[in-house]
Motif scaffolding. Structure first.
Motif, short mmCIF file in Angstrom:
data_model
loop_
_atom_site.label_atom_id
_atom_site.label_comp_id
_atom_site.label_asym_id
_atom_site.label_seq_id
_atom_site.Cartn_x
_atom_site.Cartn_y
_atom_site.Cartn_z
N PRO A 30 0.80 -1.24 0.00
CA PRO A 30 0.00 0.00 0.00
C PRO A 30 0.83 1.28 0.00
O PRO A 30 0.57 2.18 -0.81
N PRO A 31 1.87 1.41 0.85
CA PRO A 31 2.68 2.64 0.76
C PRO A 31 3.41 2.77 -0.58
O PRO A 31 3.58 3.87 -1.10
N ALA A 32 3.83 1.64 -1.16
CA ALA A 32 4.52 1.69 -2.44
C ALA A 32 3.57 2.17 -3.55
O ALA A 32 3.95 2.98 -4.39
N LEU A 33 2.35 1.69 -3.53
CA LEU A 33 1.37 2.15 -4.52
C LEU A 33 1.03 3.62 -4.34
O LEU A 33 0.91 4.36 -5.31
N ARG A 34 0.91 4.05 -3.08
CA ARG A 34 0.62 5.46 -2.80
C ARG A 34 1.77 6.34 -3.29
O ARG A 34 1.55 7.38 -3.92
N GLU A 35 3.01 5.92 -3.04
CA GLU A 35 4.16 6.71 -3.48
C GLU A 35 4.26 6.73 -5.01
O GLU A 35 4.57 7.76 -5.60
N THR A 36 3.97 5.61 -5.64
CA THR A 36 3.98 5.56 -7.10
C THR A 36 2.94 6.50 -7.69
O THR A 36 3.19 7.19 -8.68
N TRP A 37 1.77 6.56 -7.08
CA TRP A 37 0.70 7.43 -7.57
C TRP A 37 1.01 8.89 -7.29
O TRP A 37 0.77 9.76 -8.14
N ALA A 38 1.56 9.19 -6.10
CA ALA A 38 1.78 10.58 -5.70
C ALA A 38 3.00 11.21 -6.38
O ALA A 38 2.96 12.37 -6.78
N THR A 39 4.10 10.46 -6.48
CA THR A 39 5.34 11.01 -7.03
C THR A 39 5.97 10.01 -8.01
O THR A 39 7.00 9.40 -7.72
N PRO A 40 5.38 9.86 -9.18
CA PRO A 40 5.93 8.88 -10.13
C PRO A 40 7.33 9.22 -10.62
O PRO A 40 8.10 8.32 -10.95
N ALA A 41 7.69 10.50 -10.64
CA ALA A 41 9.03 10.87 -11.12
C ALA A 41 10.12 10.37 -10.17
O ALA A 41 11.25 10.13 -10.60
#
Length: 98
Positions: free
Chosen positions: A5-16
């Protein structure tokens, strides 16, 4: 599963920050060094010295971690690390004595 879940949230929030060259290098390093090389080395030790003696390598991991943090991150060990390292090495030495 816990870190998904945190990895998906980080991917969505800051993909760069997740999909760049430096991150890719970190992913490859994390996959090869601890993933492939460590297990291959442990399997080799097990075949060469047996499982009981090879399992003692696991106790030396904190010492290696402290040394790598000094080399890679520039964080020198503190006196508590030295005391702990000596206790670990003393225990490994005592268990290898016949």
């Amino acid at each position: 599963l816990c870190s998904l879940p945190p990895a998906l949230r980080e991917t969505w929030a800051t993909p760069a920050e997740v999909f760049n060259t430096r991150a890719f290098e970190a992913y490859v390093f994390a996959g090869l060094v601890p993933g492939l090389m460590a297990y291959a080395g442990f399997a080799w030790l097990g075949a060469r010295f047996g499982s009981v003696r090879s399992s003692l390598v696991l106790y030396v991991a904190p010492i290696v971690s402290a040394l790598l943090s000094w080399i890679i991150l520039g964080e020198p060990p503190k006196p508590i690390h030295l005391v702990g390292g000596l206790l670990i090495l003393g225990g490994v030495w005592a268990s290898l004595r016949k």
